[in-house]
Motif scaffolding. Structure first.
Motif, PDB file in Angstrom:
ATOM      1  N   THR A  24       0.833  -1.210   0.000  1.00  0.00           N
ATOM      2  CA  THR A  24       0.000   0.000   0.000  1.00  0.00           C
ATOM      3  C   THR A  24       0.865   1.256   0.000  1.00  0.00           C
ATOM      4  OG1 THR A  24      -1.694  -1.193   1.259  1.00  0.00           O
ATOM      5  CG2 THR A  24      -1.885   1.200   1.178  1.00  0.00           C
ATOM      6  N   LEU A  25       1.913   1.247   0.813  1.00  0.00           N
ATOM      7  CA  LEU A  25       2.809   2.407   0.888  1.00  0.00           C
ATOM      8  C   LEU A  25       3.527   2.638  -0.441  1.00  0.00           C
ATOM      9  CD1 LEU A  25       3.942   4.561   2.854  1.00  0.00           C
ATOM     10  CD2 LEU A  25       5.811   2.964   3.349  1.00  0.00           C
ATOM     11  N   PRO A  44      -1.408   9.246  -8.120  1.00  0.00           N
ATOM     12  CA  PRO A  44      -2.344  10.363  -7.897  1.00  0.00           C
ATOM     13  C   PRO A  44      -3.796   9.899  -7.784  1.00  0.00           C
ATOM     14  CG  PRO A  44      -1.790  10.231 -10.208  1.00  0.00           C
ATOM     15  CD  PRO A  44      -0.977   9.167  -9.532  1.00  0.00           C
ATOM     16  N   PHE A  45      -4.019   8.918  -6.896  1.00  0.00           N
ATOM     17  CA  PHE A  45      -5.365   8.383  -6.715  1.00  0.00           C
ATOM     18  C   PHE A  45      -5.835   8.638  -5.285  1.00  0.00           C
ATOM     19  CE2 PHE A  45      -3.684   5.402 -10.042  1.00  0.00           C
ATOM     20  CZ  PHE A  45      -4.516   5.830 -11.074  1.00  0.00           C
ATOM     21  N   SER A  46      -7.109   8.432  -5.071  1.00  0.00           N
ATOM     22  CA  SER A  46      -7.680   8.633  -3.736  1.00  0.00           C
ATOM     23  C   SER A  46      -7.204   7.543  -2.776  1.00  0.00           C
ATOM     24  CB  SER A  46      -9.213   8.598  -3.818  1.00  0.00           C
ATOM     25  OG  SER A  46      -9.649   7.296  -4.173  1.00  0.00           O
ATOM     26  N   PHE A  47      -7.356   7.842  -1.485  1.00  0.00           N
ATOM     27  CA  PHE A  47      -7.013   6.868  -0.440  1.00  0.00           C
ATOM     28  C   PHE A  47      -7.785   5.568  -0.655  1.00  0.00           C
ATOM     29  CE2 PHE A  47      -7.934   4.970   3.713  1.00  0.00           C
ATOM     30  CZ  PHE A  47      -6.655   4.810   4.230  1.00  0.00           C
ATOM     31  N   SER A  74      -7.713  -0.078  -1.515  1.00  0.00           N
ATOM     32  CA  SER A  74      -8.467  -1.209  -2.056  1.00  0.00           C
ATOM     33  C   SER A  74      -7.715  -1.911  -3.182  1.00  0.00           C
ATOM     34  CB  SER A  74      -9.850  -0.760  -2.542  1.00  0.00           C
ATOM     35  OG  SER A  74      -9.755   0.111  -3.653  1.00  0.00           O
ATOM     36  N   ALA A  75      -6.942  -1.158  -3.979  1.00  0.00           N
ATOM     37  CA  ALA A  75      -6.148  -1.785  -5.047  1.00  0.00           C
ATOM     38  C   ALA A  75      -5.123  -2.743  -4.450  1.00  0.00           C
ATOM     39  CB  ALA A  75      -5.451  -0.720  -5.887  1.00  0.00           C
ATOM     40  N   SER A  76      -4.469  -2.307  -3.389  1.00  0.00           N
ATOM     41  CA  SER A  76      -3.494  -3.144  -2.703  1.00  0.00           C
ATOM     42  C   SER A  76      -4.168  -4.389  -2.143  1.00  0.00           C
ATOM     43  CB  SER A  76      -2.831  -2.351  -1.582  1.00  0.00           C
ATOM     44  OG  SER A  76      -1.912  -3.145  -0.872  1.00  0.00           O
TER      45      SER A  76
END
Length: 481
Positions: free
Chosen positions: A406-407, A413-416, A421-423
């Motif tokens: 995640t880090l 340049p995406f939202s939190f 959620s991608a991670s």
């Protein structure tokens, strides 16, 4: 370390992949597509490269220990993905190697995360190969090799343990090869049954086959941009049922086949899994009912998405990005839970969650009654201290890996919501997440760096971390070890 047997095993797997690529080649020939030639060319290259270890590095003995098993599995999956991506690049259907590698890793690891925004433009053979990689990766390519070929090594249990997910791994029958054969026969039979049921529901034969591949491997690659939403309620219910069936431990199906029904249905992991599904479906149905015209529509949408996420399949019938926050949080938590051990699903696995809760319960009882000595039982058997410790250690390493991934992608340049959620979606082999990577989005806008990090995350999740860590650890290759 027996490097020669590792190279030999990888060579065998590459030759098997070469043969498997003849299936999309045949599909392309049937539909008269030029891409068929590129699959045949890649098959030929893959076979020749896979034959080199057999010529130059014939093993002096065929013994595989635990370390060799982990390393063999890790490098096999990486090379499978590299060669599996070649037809996409050579044909020009996915011209970027980074995108092609991401897509192929997503296929073999049964994740279903995609960088393709126009699925309808792809050839039939490419669509077939994308979904077929799910089916190959679902049960494991090395398990498949053990099932169809003579023993490639002594002590093959180390390969089985490295490739089949779950905290407790063993054989159904005394011989590992026979276990592999049984697993694949069950896997094939269930895939065929689902294909037939989809055809009976009016789905064309080609679409039925590729969707059965995606369901069986709990992968989720579809052939339409709207995933499953355009199909009939009957087809949606069939896929819902099979996503759950493929999330159950395959040992249960073997017990049913040998008529040990009581043992099969006593599984605490199975009942816990279906209990969580029932609670999640009920809660989300109540929460989204105002968004749908009828109770049956909201129930079907809820059941499908809960089954898709907890099985880590990733098919969609609704844009759950638009659902209330309560429903989205439930789906996010289900991403981490995953299916049962010994299934094709990803995530932490229900067995680990059950055992960890029992560990917590035991510790609380010990705090209240310091002199008490309790034993954790799972599936009617006591869990030894080593297994409990291994599960705790795995959870710690799992958490560290998730936060690190995640880090590393947080510079995008995406939202939190998108990054977190991608991670989770890639690490747990789910596929779609929330925000920009939701059902209506894709991973196409991530940088190349993030795509490689997420590809690594998919491999770590599918192989349950340790094979990749051991393979990349310098100490594993030290001659003094």
């Amino acid at each position: 370390m027996n490097r020669r047997i590792i190279l030999n095993a990888i060579g065998i797997v590459l030759r098997v992949e070469a043969v498997l690529m003849l299936l999309p080649t045949a599909v392309g020939i049937f539909y008269g597509e030029k891409a068929a030639f590129y699959f045949f060319l890649t098959s030929l290259i893959c076979f020749l490269v896979g034959y080199i270890p057999n010529l130059l590095f014939k093993p002096r003995n065929s013994t595989i220990f635990a370390k060799e098993g982990f390393i063999t599995v890790a490098f096999t999956w990486i090379l499978l993905s590299l060669f599996g991506a070649m037809p996409f690049v050579i044909s020009g259907e996915i011209p970027s190697f980074t995108n092609a590698f991401f897509e192929t890793v997503s296929g073999f690891t049964t994740t279903g995360a995609s960088v393709i925004t126009d699925l309808e433009s792809l050839s039939h053979c490419t669509l077939f190969w994308r979904s077929f990689t799910h089916w190959i990766g679902g049960m494991g390519i090395l398990v498949f090799v053990m099932a169809i070929l003579p023993n490639i090594s002594e002590r093959p249990i180390h390969i089985l343990r490295a490739e089949i997910p779950g905290p407790i791994k063993g054989k159904l029958v005394p011989r590992v090869k026979d276990t592999a054969v049984i697993l694949y026969l069950i896997y094939i039979a269930m895939t065929v049954i689902e294909t037939v049921l989809l055809i009976l529901g009016g789905m064309p034969i080609f679409e039925s086959i590729v969707h059965a591949f995606g369901t069986a491997g709990t992968g989720g690659f579809g052939i339409k941009s709207d995933s499953i939403s355009g199909y009939s309620p009957y087809i949606q219910w069939v896929i819902t049922a099979f996503m759950l069936l493929f999330s159950a431990n395959f040992n249960i199906y073997y017990l049913i086949l040998i008529r040990r029904f009581r043992s099969a249905f006593k599984s605490s992991e199975l009942w816990c899994f279906f209990g969580i599904v029932a609670v999640a479906v009920t809660a989300i149905t109540a929460n989204i009912s105002h968004l749908y015209n009828s109770f049956s529509d909201s129930l079907r949408a809820s059941a499908f998405q809960v089954s898709s996420v907890i099985s880590t399949t990733g098919y969609c019938t609704a844009d759950f990005n638009r659902w209330p926050t309560f429903s989205k949080i439930i789906l996010f938590l289900l991403m981490f839970m995953g299916g049962c051990a010994g299934s094709t699903a990803g995530g932490l696995k229900m067995s680990r969650i059950v055992i960890m809760f029992k560990q917590v319960s035991k510790e609380i009882k010990h705090l209240i009654h310091p002199r008490s000595v309790g034993t954790i039982h799972f599936e009617g058997k006591p869990i030894d201290t080593a297994t409990s410790k291994n599960i705790s250690n795995y959870f710690i390493i799992y958490s560290i890996c998730y936060f690190a991934i995640t880090l590393l992608i947080s510079f995008e340049p995406f939202s939190f919501e998108t990054v977190v959620s991608a991670s989770a979606a890639c690490f747990n082999n789910v596929g779609p997440g929330f925000g920009a990577v939701g059902p209506a989005g894709s991973y196409a806008d991530f940088s190349n760096f993030s795509k490689y990090i997420l590809s690594l995350a998919m491999l770590l999740g599918r192989l349950e971390i340790f094979p990749i860590i051991i393979a990349l650890s310098p100490s594993s290759w030290s001659k003094s070890k």
